[in-house]
Design an enzyme around this catalytic site. Structure first.
Site, PDB file in Angstrom:
ATOM      1  N   ALA A  27       6.182 -18.121  29.092  1.00  0.00           N
ATOM      2  CA  ALA A  27       5.038 -17.921  28.194  1.00  0.00           C
ATOM      3  C   ALA A  27       4.755 -19.170  27.375  1.00  0.00           C
ATOM      4  O   ALA A  27       3.600 -19.548  27.168  1.00  0.00           O
ATOM      5  CB  ALA A  27       5.288 -16.731  27.276  1.00  0.00           C
ATOM      6  N   ASN A 110      17.645 -16.175  17.322  1.00  0.00           N
ATOM      7  CA  ASN A 110      18.334 -17.427  17.628  1.00  0.00           C
ATOM      8  C   ASN A 110      18.898 -18.111  16.392  1.00  0.00           C
ATOM      9  O   ASN A 110      19.489 -19.187  16.508  1.00  0.00           O
ATOM     10  CB  ASN A 110      17.391 -18.417  18.324  1.00  0.00           C
ATOM     11  N   HIS A 137      13.392 -29.360  19.722  1.00  0.00           N
ATOM     12  CA  HIS A 137      12.655 -28.797  18.587  1.00  0.00           C
ATOM     13  C   HIS A 137      13.447 -27.733  17.843  1.00  0.00           C
ATOM     14  O   HIS A 137      13.169 -27.453  16.679  1.00  0.00           O
ATOM     15  CB  HIS A 137      11.296 -28.239  19.039  1.00  0.00           C
ATOM     16  N   GLU A 174      22.969 -20.152  21.438  1.00  0.00           N
ATOM     17  CA  GLU A 174      21.615 -19.688  21.130  1.00  0.00           C
ATOM     18  C   GLU A 174      21.611 -18.446  20.244  1.00  0.00           C
ATOM     19  O   GLU A 174      20.612 -17.741  20.138  1.00  0.00           O
ATOM     20  CB  GLU A 174      20.860 -19.423  22.435  1.00  0.00           C
ATOM     21  N   ARG A 214      21.311 -21.958  28.588  1.00  0.00           N
ATOM     22  CA  ARG A 214      21.388 -22.457  27.217  1.00  0.00           C
ATOM     23  C   ARG A 214      22.664 -22.054  26.489  1.00  0.00           C
ATOM     24  O   ARG A 214      23.006 -22.654  25.474  1.00  0.00           O
ATOM     25  CB  ARG A 214      20.170 -21.961  26.422  1.00  0.00           C
ATOM     26  N   HIS A 250      17.033 -16.181  27.776  1.00  0.00           N
ATOM     27  CA  HIS A 250      18.054 -15.565  26.922  1.00  0.00           C
ATOM     28  C   HIS A 250      18.361 -14.179  27.461  1.00  0.00           C
ATOM     29  O   HIS A 250      17.517 -13.541  28.092  1.00  0.00           O
ATOM     30  CB  HIS A 250      17.564 -15.412  25.470  1.00  0.00           C
ATOM     31  N   CYS A 369      13.009 -11.039  19.490  1.00  0.00           N
ATOM     32  CA  CYS A 369      13.194 -12.442  19.098  1.00  0.00           C
ATOM     33  C   CYS A 369      12.983 -12.632  17.600  1.00  0.00           C
ATOM     34  O   CYS A 369      13.585 -13.509  16.986  1.00  0.00           O
ATOM     35  CB  CYS A 369      12.210 -13.340  19.842  1.00  0.00           C
TER      36      CYS A 369
END
Length: 445
Positions: A27, A110, A137, A174, A214, A250, A369
Site C-alpha cells: 500500500a 511498531n 525513516h 519491529e 524486518r 509484519h 498498526c
C-alpha cells in the site's frame, strides 16, 4: 484488582504524507506521491480511539514525532539555518528529506514491545522501543519513542523502560507488530508469541527472497530476556517467508490474537502444527480458540489489500470479543463474507465494527498498526500520565488542536517549505502542554 488491556493509539503527525518509503509494504508503494490530508488522517485516528473509549475500553494516545527531523539532517552533514537545511536537503538529497519528514510513528504497534507485569519476574510492566533498523525513516524514531513512552508511563515503581536494541540488522526489531500475547484473563500469566522473519546468525534458515524480513529471532530473544520472561511463557515462531514476499511485512498483517483467541491465515507461519501444539502446552488446560482462515476462503492478496488481520480483537466490558476492522474489509467481497461468518463460529468473537482509517490504510497501516496494546491493572493505570487517556475532554481538545494546526492538503514537494517545520513545531509544543509530556522533542531542549 481489575485487569484489562488498554490501547494506546498513535496520534497522526502534521507531516502525514505519501512518500512511498516502505519497501515491502504494498500500500505504501502503490500510493507514493499522492497528496495526503493530515487533518483528516488525525481525525480518523481520534474518532477510532474515542469510539473504543465509548465502548468502555481503556484508551490512551501517544504523541507523534518531531518532523521534519532537522536533528538527523544536521547529523548527516546539512548545515545552516533551518530553512537553509531544508532547501539544501530538497535539492541535494530529496529522498533523505522525505525520510526525515515521515509521520510513520502513528503506527504505534511498531513503537515498542510490551510485557505486562503478570508475565515478568519483577512484577513490572516492561517497555522496549523498537529499533526499526530496516527502514531509514523509522530508524530515527526510537530515542524520541523512548522519551514519549517514559513521559506516558511515568512511574518507576510500576514501569520498566529499556533502551532499544543495538542498531544492527542482526537485532532488527519491529516491536509489537510481531508480538502477540495469549492468556486466560489479562491478570494471569500469559504466553507471549514472538514472530520473526529470519535468523541473523543462521544463514541456512528460511528467509524471504523478494522483500526484507524486518524481525530477527535474535531480536525477539533479546526482548524476552530484557523483559524477564520465562521459557514457559514464550513461543518463538518463524513467519512464512513466502507471505513476506507477498507483502506481509509484519506478522500483524497475517495474524492477530487476544486472550484465548488466535486468528491467523493458514499460510502465516512455518511449522504451524508444531508451534500451535507448543502454544497449547504452554497455555495450559484452559479453552483456547485457533481460528485458521484457509486460502480457499481468503487469498493472501485479499488479506493484504483489505488488512483482514490488521484488525484489533478487543474484549468488551461484557466479556464478548469484537473485531475492529477497516472499512476496506467491507469493500472486499471475500473478506466481508468471512467476517460475517466468523461471529458464528462459536468463538468469543461476537461482533465486527468497521472504521474509516483510509488515510492510514493508503500508507499501509490498519487499525492494529495504530495501537500499542498494554495489558495492565487498575493500580498501573492510576500510575499512567492521566493527560494521555482518552475521554470527552481530551477528544474535544485534540480535535480543536488538529483543526488549528494541521493542513488539509500536503504533497511531498511541500515538505521542503520552512513553514511546514514552523507549523509542526508549534503544534507539537502545544501538544506537550496538553498531554503534560515535558520536553520530549529535540527542538525543546
Amino acid at each position: 484488582m481489575k485487569h484489562f488491556e488498554a490501547n494506546f493509539d498513535g496520534l497522526v503527525g502534521p507531516t502525514h504524507n505519501y512518500a512511498g518509503l516502505s519497501f515491502g509494504n504494498v500500500a505504501s508503494l502503490n500510493n507514493a506521491a499522492a497528496t495526503s490530508n493530515p487533518r483528516a488522517a488525525a481525525k480518523q485516528g481520534l474518532k477510532k480511539a474515542k469510539a473504543l473509549a465509548d465502548m468502555g475500553m481503556v484508551q490512551g494516545m501517544l504523541a507523534p514525532q518531531e518532523r521534519p527531523d532537522l536533528h538527523t539532517l544536521r547529523r548527516i552533514g546539512f548545515s545552516g539555518t533551518d530553512a537553509e537545511i531544508l532547501n539544501k536537503a530538497a535539492k541535494e538529497a530529496p529522498a533523505l528529506l522525505r525520510a526525515c519528514c515521515s509521520a510513520s510513528s502513528m503506527w504505534t504497534a511498531n513503537a515498542a514491545t510490551v510485557s505486562p507485569s503478570a508475565d515478568t519476574h519483577d512484577g513490572k510492566l516492561h517497555f522496549t522501543p523498537a529499533n526499526l533498523v530496516d527502514k531509514l525513516h523509522r530508524s530515527i524514531e526510537p530515542e524520541t519513542t523512548g522519551n514519549i513512552l517514559a513521559a506516558t508511563f511515568n512511574n518507576s515503581r510500576h514501569f520498566a523502560h529499556h533502551q532499544h536494541l543495538p542498531e544492527h540488522s542482526s537485532f532488527g526489531d519491529e516491536g509489537a507488530a510481531n508480538h502477540t500475547r495469549l492468556c486466560k484473563d489479562y491478570g494471569n500469566a500469559g504466553v507471549e508469541l514472538f514472530v520473526y522473519g529470519q535468523e541473523a546468525t543462521n544463514p541456512a534458515a528460511p528467509k524471504p527472497s523478494k522483500f526484507p524480513a524486518r524481525q530477527t529471532l535474535e531480536a525477539s530473544q533479546a526482548i524476552a530476556r530484557l523483559h524477564q520472561l520465562d521459557d514457559e511463557n514464550t513461543v518463538f515462531i518463524s513467519q512464512n517467508p513466502d507471505v513476506i514476499d507477498q507483502g506481509v511485512f509484519h506478522n500483524d498483517v497475517i495474524a492477530v490474537g487476544n486472550q484465548n483467541v488466535l486468528f491467523y491465515h493458514e499460510q502465516a507461519f512455518l511449522d504451524t502444527k508444531r508451534k500451535l501444539d507448543e502454544i497449547k502446552r504452554k497455555f495450559g488446560d484452559s479453552e483456547l480458540h485457533f481460528i485458521e482462515v484457509p486460502t480457499s476462503r481468503v487469498a493472501i492478496q485479499d488479506a493484504v489489500k483489505s488488512y483482514l488481520f490488521n484488525t484489533q480483537i478487543i474484549t468488551l466490558p461484557s466479556g464478548e470479543m469484537a473485531i475492529i476492522a477497516p472499512t476496506n474489509c467491507q469493500e472486499n467481497e471475500a473478506v466481508h463474507a468471512y467476517l460475517n461468518e466468523v461471529v458464528t463460529l462459536g468463538s468469543p468473537i461476537k461482533q465486527v465494527n468497521y472504521f474509516d482509517v483510509k488515510q492510514s490504510m493508503q500508507n499501509g497501516g490498519g487499525p492494529a498498526c495504530l495501537r500499542l496494546r498494554v495489558a495492565m491493572n487498575d493500580m498501573e493505570l492510576a500510575a499512567v500520565n492521566q493527560h494521555t487517556l482518552m475521554n470527552d475532554a481530551l477528544f474535544t481538545r485534540l480535535n480543536a488542536w488538529v483543526d488549528k494546526h494541521y493542513r488539509d492538503r500536503l504533497s511531498v514537494d511541500d515538505l521542503a517549505d520552512p513553514q511546514v517545520l514552523i507549523e509542526s513545531r508549534t503544534a507539537l509544543d502545544e501538544l506537550t502542554q496538553i498531554m503534560k509530556l515535558g520536553s520530549v522533542y529535540q527542538f525543546q531542549k
